[in-house]
Design an enzyme around this catalytic site. Structure first.
Site, mmCIF file in Angstrom:
data_model
loop_
_atom_site.group_PDB
_atom_site.id
_atom_site.type_symbol
_atom_site.label_atom_id
_atom_site.label_comp_id
_atom_site.label_asym_id
_atom_site.label_seq_id
_atom_site.Cartn_x
_atom_site.Cartn_y
_atom_site.Cartn_z
ATOM 1 N N TYR A 165 -32.068 -0.899 40.068
ATOM 2 C CA TYR A 165 -30.772 -1.286 39.477
ATOM 3 C C TYR A 165 -29.738 -0.179 39.695
ATOM 4 O O TYR A 165 -28.629 -0.424 40.189
ATOM 5 C CB TYR A 165 -31.013 -1.543 37.984
HETATM 6 N N1 LIG Z 1 -24.829 -3.919 28.467
HETATM 7 C C1 LIG Z 1 -25.151 -2.719 28.925
HETATM 8 O O1 LIG Z 1 -25.852 -1.931 28.261
HETATM 9 C C2 LIG Z 1 -24.665 -2.270 30.284
HETATM 10 C C3 LIG Z 1 -24.758 -0.899 30.597
HETATM 11 C C4 LIG Z 1 -24.308 -0.454 31.843
HETATM 12 C C5 LIG Z 1 -23.783 -1.365 32.746
HETATM 13 N N2 LIG Z 1 -23.722 -2.693 32.419
HETATM 14 C C6 LIG Z 1 -23.183 -3.602 33.422
HETATM 15 O O2 LIG Z 1 -22.136 -4.358 32.826
HETATM 16 C C7 LIG Z 1 -22.065 -5.640 33.447
HETATM 17 C C8 LIG Z 1 -22.038 -6.734 32.372
HETATM 18 O O3 LIG Z 1 -23.171 -6.566 31.544
HETATM 19 P P1 LIG Z 1 -23.323 -7.378 30.170
HETATM 20 O O4 LIG Z 1 -23.933 -6.431 29.209
HETATM 21 O O5 LIG Z 1 -22.074 -8.064 29.804
HETATM 22 O O6 LIG Z 1 -24.424 -8.452 30.615
HETATM 23 P P2 LIG Z 1 -24.751 -9.910 30.006
HETATM 24 O O7 LIG Z 1 -24.293 -10.019 28.603
HETATM 25 O O8 LIG Z 1 -26.191 -10.120 30.313
HETATM 26 O O9 LIG Z 1 -23.850 -10.897 30.913
HETATM 27 C C9 LIG Z 1 -24.136 -11.034 32.267
HETATM 28 C C10 LIG Z 1 -23.051 -11.853 32.926
HETATM 29 O O10 LIG Z 1 -23.320 -11.933 34.342
HETATM 30 C C11 LIG Z 1 -23.378 -13.308 34.736
HETATM 31 N N3 LIG Z 1 -24.365 -13.430 35.820
HETATM 32 C C12 LIG Z 1 -25.696 -13.204 35.746
HETATM 33 N N4 LIG Z 1 -26.281 -13.412 36.958
HETATM 34 C C13 LIG Z 1 -25.290 -13.779 37.795
HETATM 35 C C14 LIG Z 1 -25.248 -14.152 39.170
HETATM 36 N N5 LIG Z 1 -26.362 -14.218 39.933
HETATM 37 N N6 LIG Z 1 -24.052 -14.467 39.717
HETATM 38 C C15 LIG Z 1 -22.912 -14.417 38.975
HETATM 39 N N7 LIG Z 1 -22.898 -14.109 37.670
HETATM 40 C C16 LIG Z 1 -24.076 -13.786 37.080
HETATM 41 C C17 LIG Z 1 -23.776 -14.066 33.472
HETATM 42 O O11 LIG Z 1 -23.389 -15.438 33.563
HETATM 43 P P3 LIG Z 1 -24.186 -16.587 32.674
HETATM 44 O O12 LIG Z 1 -24.001 -16.252 31.231
HETATM 45 O O13 LIG Z 1 -23.535 -17.870 33.055
HETATM 46 O O14 LIG Z 1 -25.617 -16.500 33.098
HETATM 47 C C18 LIG Z 1 -22.990 -13.284 32.423
HETATM 48 O O15 LIG Z 1 -21.647 -13.690 32.410
HETATM 49 C C19 LIG Z 1 -23.252 -5.732 34.411
HETATM 50 O O16 LIG Z 1 -22.834 -5.452 35.721
HETATM 51 C C20 LIG Z 1 -24.177 -4.621 33.932
HETATM 52 O O17 LIG Z 1 -24.971 -4.120 34.977
HETATM 53 C C21 LIG Z 1 -24.147 -3.156 31.212
#
Ligand SMILES: NC(=O)c1ccc[n+]([C@@H]2O[C@H](COP(=O)([O-])OP(=O)(O)OC[C@H]3O[C@@H](n4cnc5c(N)ncnc54)[C@H](OP(=O)(O)O)[C@@H]3O)[C@@H](O)[C@H]2O)c1
Length: 257
Positions: free
Chosen positions: A162
């Site tokens: 990742y």
């Molecule tokens: N939360 C953390 O701790 C954290 C930390 C560091 C970085 N990040 C980064 O922040 C970003 C958002 O994370 P989050 O916490 O908001 O995650 P999340 O709540 O799991 O949401 C993920 C989002 O990505 C969409 N998605 C998943 N697979 C996809 C695909 N194959 N194609 C297009 N869209 C897709 C989902 O759509 P659906 O709902 O329709 O499935 C959802 O809108 C990510 O890039 C993650 O790596 C998060």
């Protein structure tokens, strides 16, 4: 920008929930119109679009699967049709926020090629080609924000694949900054630490011990909230950030500095 496009328009991937939802709403509160994407939760996407309309902005929610590279051209065509039909004949975008993503801890020894394809597909190949195709639609003076992860600096066992994909995107972001700077297009990465969302099966949200560990190593003394990231993304898409490009902003409240 065409005369019918007086308001700026942002495309936010994964804008239906989690961090992307706050990014979409923060951009709308700043006066921007938003095309947001979802992968499977269409109702959530439409609900966020409704919230943006209630704020007085224009909005649309479109399906996007970043793992399906062959479908990206069709997606871009739907963005163009949406701009034309829903955004008063607009033809171009101003900002792209590459937020959508997937997460799972996989110890290096048990990594498979299928895991590699899944993560690299969504986090690297999909983001790279969506960005390439979207830049063709972008107004001069626009910008790209890539959401990476602070885990590409501090290293968490199980997140090698990742974090390596996020690191690749951090390098790519600088090349976007270099090649598109002459058009006034900026490119930056935001690297969040842990935020309690659905991400990674709700690992942080549902695990009090992990939350306590994160807070203990965070000088700001609390867990991040989605707006800690969404507000920064909105700032990067504002004129106040006009001289910032090719940069990595680690948004963690100082975790592990
Ligand atoms: N939360 C953390 O701790 C954290 C930390 C560091 C970085 N990040 C980064 O922040 C970003 C958002 O994370 P989050 O916490 O908001 O995650 P999340 O709540 O799991 O949401 C993920 C989002 O990505 C969409 N998605 C998943 N697979 C996809 C695909 N194959 N194609 C297009 N869209 C897709 C989902 O759509 P659906 O709902 O329709 O499935 C959802 O809108 C990510 O890039 C993650 O790596 C998060």
């Amino acid at each position: 920008m065409t005369s019918s496009q007086s308001r700026k328009i942002a495309l936010v991937t994964g804008g239906n929930r989690g961090l992307g939802k706050d990014m979409a709403l923060s951009l709308a509160r700043m006066g921007m119109d938003v095309v947001l994407t979802f992968k499977s939760n269409a109702a959530e996407g439409e609900a966020v679009a409704d919230e943006i309309r209630a704020l007085g902005g224009r909005a649309a929610a479109l399906r996007l699967d970043l793992s399906d590279i062959g479908a990206l051209d069709g997606f871009v065509d739907r963005v163009k049709a949406t701009l034309r039909d829903t955004f008063d004949g607009a033809q171009r975008l101003d900002f792209l926020v590459n937020n959508a993503g997937i997460g799972r801890a996989i110890p290096l020894d048990s990594l498979t090629e299928a895991d590699f394809d899944a993560f690299a597909g969504v986090h690297f190949k999909g983001v790279l080609f969506l960005t390439q195709k979207t830049l063709r639609l972008m107004n001069d003076g626009g910008g790209v924000v890539f959401i990476t992860a602070a885990a590409d600096r501090y290293n968490v066992p199980g997140y090698g694949l990742y974090a390596a994909c996020k690191g690749a995107i951090e390098v790519f972001s600088r090349y976007v900054a270099k090649e598109y700077g002459p058009r006034g297009i900026r490119s930056n990465t935001v690297a969040p630490g842990g935020v309690a969302t659905d991400f990674n099966g709700g690992f942080i949200r549902d695990n009090a011990n992990v939350q306590a560990m994160v807070v203990a190593q965070t000088p700001m003394g609390r867990l991040a909230e989605p707006h800690d990231i969404g507000g920064l993304v909105a700032l990067l898409c504002s004129d106040d950030a006009r001289w910032l490009t090719g940069q990595r902003l680690e948004a963690t409240g100082g975790f592990n500095i």
